[in-house]
Design an enzyme around this catalytic site. Structure first.
Site, PDB file in Angstrom:
ATOM      1  N   CYS A 101      12.257   8.426 -14.017  1.00  9.56           N
ATOM      2  CA  CYS A 101      11.825   8.066 -12.666  1.00  9.56           C
ATOM      3  C   CYS A 101      11.324   9.305 -11.918  1.00  9.56           C
ATOM      4  CB  CYS A 101      12.968   7.385 -11.911  1.00  9.56           C
ATOM      5  SG  CYS A 101      12.460   6.762 -10.289  1.00  9.56           S
ATOM      6  N   GLU A 150       9.865   2.088 -16.665  1.00 13.33           N
ATOM      7  CA  GLU A 150       9.076   2.719 -15.600  1.00 13.33           C
ATOM      8  C   GLU A 150       7.620   2.287 -15.723  1.00 13.33           C
ATOM      9  OE1 GLU A 150       8.449   5.100 -12.216  1.00 13.33           O
ATOM     10  OE2 GLU A 150      10.385   4.765 -13.156  1.00 13.33           O
TER      11      GLU A 150
END
Length: 121
Positions: free
Chosen positions: A35, A106
């Site tokens: 992230c 992600e």
């Protein structure tokens, strides 16, 4: 108005939560690292190609493409590397699996936003 969380985002958030809550610290660190790292890469890329004229996302771009966030990402990578160095081979394998899974999620998160993904009715 608050936007509803997409299915991909929901899965990603819950993957991170469950991994951080149930796995050891090193695996949790590896799971959250993508992230940080990917936001920085995306921010840098957008900054390099953007038209700065009245961009409603400029604050977001400035945050994630900024030097200050870059230092945080570098520190997060270092923390993950330090955790890996003091982990067993088995833990390192779990760290790698968590990092790969979170990286894929992600990607799905970004893709779901691009496609305006919604829950099926």
């Amino acid at each position: 108005m608050r936007a509803e969380m997409s299915p991909a985002c929901h899965h990603y958030v819950h993957y991170l939560q469950s991994t951080v809550y149930t796995a050891d610290n090193a695996v949790g660190i590896a799971a959250v690292l993508p992230c940080f790292w990917i936001y920085k890469k995306v921010g840098d890329y957008i900054l390099s190609i953007q038209d700065k004229n009245d961009n409603k996302y400029q604050n977001w771009i400035d945050t994630y493409a900024g030097d200050e966030f870059g230092l945080l990402v570098d520190r997060a990578i270092a923390i993950c590397d330090e955790a890996a160095e003091s982990s067993t081979k088995g833990q390192q394998e779990l760290m790698t699996e968590a990092f790969i899974a979170a990286s894929r999620l992600e990607y799905l998160f970004w893709d779901s936003a691009y496609r305006l993904e919604q829950w099926k009715q």
